[in-house]
Design an enzyme around this catalytic site. Structure first.
Site, PDB file in Angstrom:
ATOM      1  N   LYS A 106       0.850  -1.199   0.000  1.00 47.48           N
ATOM      2  CA  LYS A 106       0.000   0.000   0.000  1.00 47.48           C
ATOM      3  C   LYS A 106       0.872   1.231   0.000  1.00 47.48           C
ATOM      4  O   LYS A 106       2.016   1.198   0.472  1.00 47.48           O
ATOM      5  CB  LYS A 106      -0.863   0.022   1.267  1.00 47.48           C
ATOM      6  CG  LYS A 106      -2.089   0.897   1.148  1.00 47.48           C
ATOM      7  CD  LYS A 106      -3.200   0.139   0.465  1.00 47.48           C
ATOM      8  CE  LYS A 106      -4.496   0.890   0.405  1.00 47.48           C
ATOM      9  NZ  LYS A 106      -5.606  -0.022   0.080  1.00 47.48           N
ATOM     10  N   GLY A 218     -20.914   6.754   3.332  1.00 50.37           N
ATOM     11  CA  GLY A 218     -19.892   7.095   2.328  1.00 50.37           C
ATOM     12  C   GLY A 218     -20.515   6.922   0.960  1.00 50.37           C
ATOM     13  O   GLY A 218     -20.941   5.825   0.608  1.00 50.37           O
ATOM     14  N   TYR A 219     -20.621   8.013   0.194  1.00 49.60           N
ATOM     15  CA  TYR A 219     -21.296   7.903  -1.108  1.00 49.60           C
ATOM     16  C   TYR A 219     -20.332   8.239  -2.244  1.00 49.60           C
ATOM     17  O   TYR A 219     -20.660   8.963  -3.172  1.00 49.60           O
ATOM     18  CB  TYR A 219     -22.571   8.753  -1.130  1.00 49.60           C
ATOM     19  CG  TYR A 219     -23.679   8.106  -1.938  1.00 49.60           C
ATOM     20  CD1 TYR A 219     -24.262   6.916  -1.524  1.00 49.60           C
ATOM     21  CD2 TYR A 219     -24.115   8.668  -3.139  1.00 49.60           C
ATOM     22  CE1 TYR A 219     -25.252   6.294  -2.269  1.00 49.60           C
ATOM     23  CE2 TYR A 219     -25.112   8.057  -3.893  1.00 49.60           C
ATOM     24  CZ  TYR A 219     -25.668   6.875  -3.448  1.00 49.60           C
ATOM     25  OH  TYR A 219     -26.648   6.261  -4.189  1.00 49.60           O
TER      26      TYR A 219
END
Ligand code: GLU
Length: 431
Positions: A106, A218-219
Site C-alpha cells: 500500500k 460514504g457515497y
C-alpha cells in the site's frame, strides 16, 4: 483514523487470532505482523503560486510469498505510516482470500487533494511515483487507486514511470483509464464484488434481497455503486451519508439520481424528498444491510451495541474495531469483512494486469463474470470455515482461509523452517 485506535495494531490483533486458531507457530505471526519493506519519501512539489511544498509519502510492501505485492495509493490528510502498514497487511490477506497470485502492499501521501488544483495533484502524483520508482515494478509491486486517487492519477503515474523506464509500462499500475490499458469493469469492481458477496450472504441467512433495506455510509465510488447494484438486485436504499451530511427516505432513494445530486452539490445532504440523518443515526438505524464505505474505525463499540442491521458489508477497509466485532458477533450480525467484501477491486486490478501482460483485452461481460466466480468461491470458502469452527466470526474465518495459503506458500519457499503444512495446496489463480 481515530487517535485512540491504531489500525496497524488492530490488523496485527486480527491476524494473531487467526494464526492461533489455525494452530500455526509463532514464526508465522512474527513474519506476518510486520511488513517486509517500507519506504518513506519526502516529495517536493511546486504549487501553483510558485511555492514549494514538501509532502510525506509512503510505500509499504507487507508480504510477497504468493507473488508481487499489490495495493492502492491513498491521498488523504490523515495518512500515517502505521495506517499504510495496516492497509498493506490487509492487502496480503485480501489478495489471498480471493486466490490472486499477489502479496500485499500500500502507499499513501499525507495531503489534502480537495484543496489542491488538478495541476498540483498531477505534479504530486508524478513526483511521488518517481520517489518510489526504485522499489515498484510490474513484477515487484503494483499500485492502484485508493481513497481520493482515481484513474486520472493512475494515468499520470503510469506516464511518469514509463518515462523513467524509457518505454510504455502499462502493467506498472492498475485502475488506469481504459484508453491506456485499463480494464473494462475496473471502476465498478469493488462495488460489484461487494454486491455479489452480500447477495450470497443474504442467501445463506435466508434474507430476501427483494425489498431488503440498505443504509450506506460514504457515497463515493464504492458506496454509490454498491447502492446502485443492490437496488438493481431488488433492495431498497433508504439512507446514505457522506462527510458533509445525510439523506434518509423510508420509501427509498433513487441511488443513481442521488449520485448525480452528489456530483452537482458535493454532498447527498438536501437531496429532494429526503430527511436529514446523521452518521451515527445511519449506522444504528433499522435496516437489513449496512454498508460502511468510508474510512477506518467507524463502527466502534458504542455504535455496535445499537446496530440493527442483519448484514454488514464492509466496502471500506477497516471500518469495524475489534471491540465492535465482538459485540456484533454476540448480537448475531453477519459481518462480511473488508478483506472479502471489498476484494472485487484488487481482483479486477489483477485482471487488468493480466490483460496488460498479454496485450489482449476482454469484454466487460467477461471481466464481470470472472469476478463473480472469484467472489462467490471466496464467500463459500470463508462461510464454510465460519460454519465449521465454533467461536470463529466471519473476519477470523477470512483470515484463517487466507493465512493458511500465505503460510503454505512461505513454508514451501523455506521461510518457516520445520513448520508442518496446514493448507491443501491450491492453484491460486484458479477461476
Ligand atoms: N485500493 C483498493 C483496495 O484497498 C484496490 C487495490 C488494488 O486494486 O490493487 O483493495
Amino acid at each position: 483514523m481515530s487517535k485512540e485506535l491504531n489500525s496497524y495494531q488492530i490488523a496485527q490483533e486480527q491476524i494473531k487470532e487467526a494464526v492461533k486458531k489455525l494452530g500455526l507457530s509463532s514464526t508465522v505471526f512474527d513474519i506476518l505482523k510486520q511488513p517486509e519493506r517500507e519506504l518513506t519519501v519526502a516529495v517536493p512539489v511546486e504549487m501553483d503560486n510558485g511555492d514549494i511544498r514538501v509532502f510525506t509519502g509512503y510505500r509499504v510492501q507487507h508480504n510477497s510469498a504468493l507473488g508481487p505485492t499489490k495495493g492502492g495509493i491513498r491521498f488523504h490528510p490523515d495518512v500515517t505510516l502505521d495506517e499504510v502498514r495496516a492497509l498493506a497487511l490487509w492487502m496480503t490477506f485480501k489478495s489471498a482470500v480471493v486466490g490472486l497470485p499477489y502479496g500485499g502492499g500500500k502507499g499513501g501521501v499525507a495531503c489534502n487533494p480537495k484543496e489542491m488544483s488538478p495541476r498540483e495533484i498531477q505534479r504530486l502524483s508524478r513526483e511521488y511515483i518517481r520517489a518510489i520508482a526504485p522499489i515498484i515494478g510490474p513484477e515487484k509491486d503494483i499500485p492502484a487507486p485508493d481513497v481520493y486517487t482515481n484513474p486520472q492519477v493512475m494515468s499520470w503515474m503510469m506516464d511518469e514511470y514509463s518515462k523513467y523506464k524509457g518505454y510504455n509500462d502499462f502493467g506498472i499500475i492498475t485502475g488506469k483509464p481504459v484508453i491506456v490499458g485499463g480494464s473494462l469493469g475496473r471502476n465498478e469492481a469493488t462495488a460489484r464484488g461487494c454486491s455479489f458477496v452480500i447477495r450470497e450472504a443474504a442467501k445463506a441467512i435466508g434474507l430476501d434481497m427483494k425489498g431488503a433495506t440498505v443504509a450506506v455510509q460514504g457515497y463515493g465510488n464504492a458506496g454509490s455503486i454498491v447502492a446502485r447494484l443492490l437496488h438493481e438486485m431488488g433492495c431498497q436504499i433508504i439512507a446514505a451519508v457522506d462527510s458533509t451530511g445525510g439523506a434518509y427516505n423510508p420509501q427509498g432513494l433513487d441511488p443513481v439520481k442521488l449520485a448525480e445530486y452528489k456530483k452537482e452539490n458535493g454532498t447527498v445532504k438536501g437531496y429532494p424528498g429526503s430527511k436529514e440523518i446523521s452518521n451515527e443515526e445511519l449506522l444504528t438505524m433499522k435496516c437489513d444491510i449496512l454498508i460502511p464505505a468510508a474510512l477506518e474505525n467507524q463502527i466502534t463499540e458504542d455504535i455496535a451495541k445499537d446496530v440493527q442491521a442483519k448484514i454488514i458489508g464492509e466496502a471500506a477497509n477497516g471500518p469495524t474495531t475489534p471491540g465492535a466485532d465482538r459485540i456484533l458477533t454476540e448480537k448475531g450480525v453477519l459481518v462480511l469483512p473488508d478483506i472479502l467484501a471489498n476484494a472485487g477491486g484488487v481482483t479486477v486490478s489483477y485482471f487488468e494486469w493480466v490483460q496488460n501482460n498479454m496485450g489482449y483485452y476482454w469484454s466487460e461481460e467477461e471481466v464481470n463474470s470472472k469476478l463473480e466466480v472469484k467472489m462467490v468461491n471466496a464467500f463459500n470458502e470463508v462461510y464454510k470455515m465460519f460454519k465449521n469452527n465454533k467461536g470463529v466470526d466471519m473476519r477470523t474465518a477470512a483470515y484463517m482461509v487466507s493465512i493458511s495459503y500465505v503460510s503454505e506458500a512461505m513454508r514451501v519457499r523455506g521461510w518457516l523452517g520445520q513448520e508442518p503444512a496446514v493448507a491443501k495446496s491450491r492453484q491460486v489463480n484458479l477461476a
